[in-house]
Design an enzyme around this catalytic site. Sequence first.
Site, PDB file in Angstrom:
ATOM      1  N   HIS A  30       0.849  -1.184   0.000  1.00  0.00           N
ATOM      2  CA  HIS A  30       0.000   0.000   0.000  1.00  0.00           C
ATOM      3  C   HIS A  30       0.888   1.239   0.000  1.00  0.00           C
ATOM      4  O   HIS A  30       1.865   1.314   0.752  1.00  0.00           O
ATOM      5  CB  HIS A  30      -0.920   0.001   1.223  1.00  0.00           C
ATOM      6  CG  HIS A  30      -1.898   1.133   1.209  1.00  0.00           C
ATOM      7  ND1 HIS A  30      -2.686   1.410   0.112  1.00  0.00           N
ATOM      8  CD2 HIS A  30      -2.219   2.073   2.142  1.00  0.00           C
ATOM      9  CE1 HIS A  30      -3.455   2.460   0.370  1.00  0.00           C
ATOM     10  NE2 HIS A  30      -3.181   2.880   1.587  1.00  0.00           N
ATOM     11  N   HIS A  42      -3.117   9.201   1.285  1.00  0.00           N
ATOM     12  CA  HIS A  42      -3.096   8.003   0.446  1.00  0.00           C
ATOM     13  C   HIS A  42      -4.474   7.762  -0.159  1.00  0.00           C
ATOM     14  O   HIS A  42      -5.460   8.392   0.230  1.00  0.00           O
ATOM     15  CB  HIS A  42      -2.629   6.781   1.245  1.00  0.00           C
ATOM     16  CG  HIS A  42      -3.417   6.516   2.496  1.00  0.00           C
ATOM     17  ND1 HIS A  42      -4.046   5.318   2.746  1.00  0.00           N
ATOM     18  CD2 HIS A  42      -3.695   7.300   3.575  1.00  0.00           C
ATOM     19  CE1 HIS A  42      -4.659   5.369   3.923  1.00  0.00           C
ATOM     20  NE2 HIS A  42      -4.457   6.557   4.444  1.00  0.00           N
ATOM     21  N   CYS A 153      -3.495   2.880  -5.418  1.00  0.00           N
ATOM     22  CA  CYS A 153      -2.735   3.706  -4.474  1.00  0.00           C
ATOM     23  C   CYS A 153      -1.346   4.060  -4.987  1.00  0.00           C
ATOM     24  O   CYS A 153      -0.843   5.155  -4.739  1.00  0.00           O
ATOM     25  CB  CYS A 153      -2.638   2.992  -3.117  1.00  0.00           C
ATOM     26  SG  CYS A 153      -1.813   1.374  -3.176  1.00  0.00           S
TER      27      CYS A 153
END
Length: 249
Positions: A30, A42, A153
């Site tokens: 991530h 994010h 992401c």
Amino acid sequence: MEILSNRIKREELKPGDHIYSWRKAYVYAHHGIYVGDGMVIHFTREGGQETGTGTILDLVLISSLPKNLGTVCERCGDQSKRGGVMNSCLGCFLAGCSLYRFNYSVSSAFFLAKARGGTCTLAASDPADIVLHRANYLLNNGFGMYCLFKNNCEDFAIYCKTGLLVESAFGLGRSGQMTSVAAAINAVAYSPLPYLSTGAALLASSMYCINRYVSDIGFRHDVVKIPVELLETCSRSNNSSSSRGSEGS
């Protein structure tokens, strides 16, 4: 820069850094932008935008959501049911996992030595103040609909760092993780399986490296630099082009 690992300590962080954290036994990472004061901007999946696939991809979709590790964070609150572009403390972003920094402007040799995608790019990063401006602008205005293959992401973090947008309405986005998956599939598909000899294995490995290299955002020729204020307009234009192409086929 270390070839073996991009892992860093929290005290090494600087505002504007592109950071990531491996999830689910290193299946997926991530990504986000560290903005200072222990906070990370994010991009995550919003509820209802992705449906269960019944495959390992579901682990990827779930792992991008902030985790509270059993308690509600005093600083962030409960973000487990939120989505889109969000601002989380570093602890919630990492979710108990290790911290890594994504590398920019790497050499060709360094890039190829990092066999795993989603850790570095040939592309150059813009100055930190521009990176932070993009991240904060998108926090307030969004980054479109989350898509694992074209707008995830890592795509968000790379755009914040470079301002680069893929012109083509088809194919993969900027994410090194997804281009690595595609490169691996292509390498296996064109190898003489199931009769995989040593020579064929070397050929498959070479094809994988070449496919990763030519798909990197720093090598591709179908990318343009787009000001963040115009990003939404450009995204709508690409979506319209894709729709017209589908109707004409």
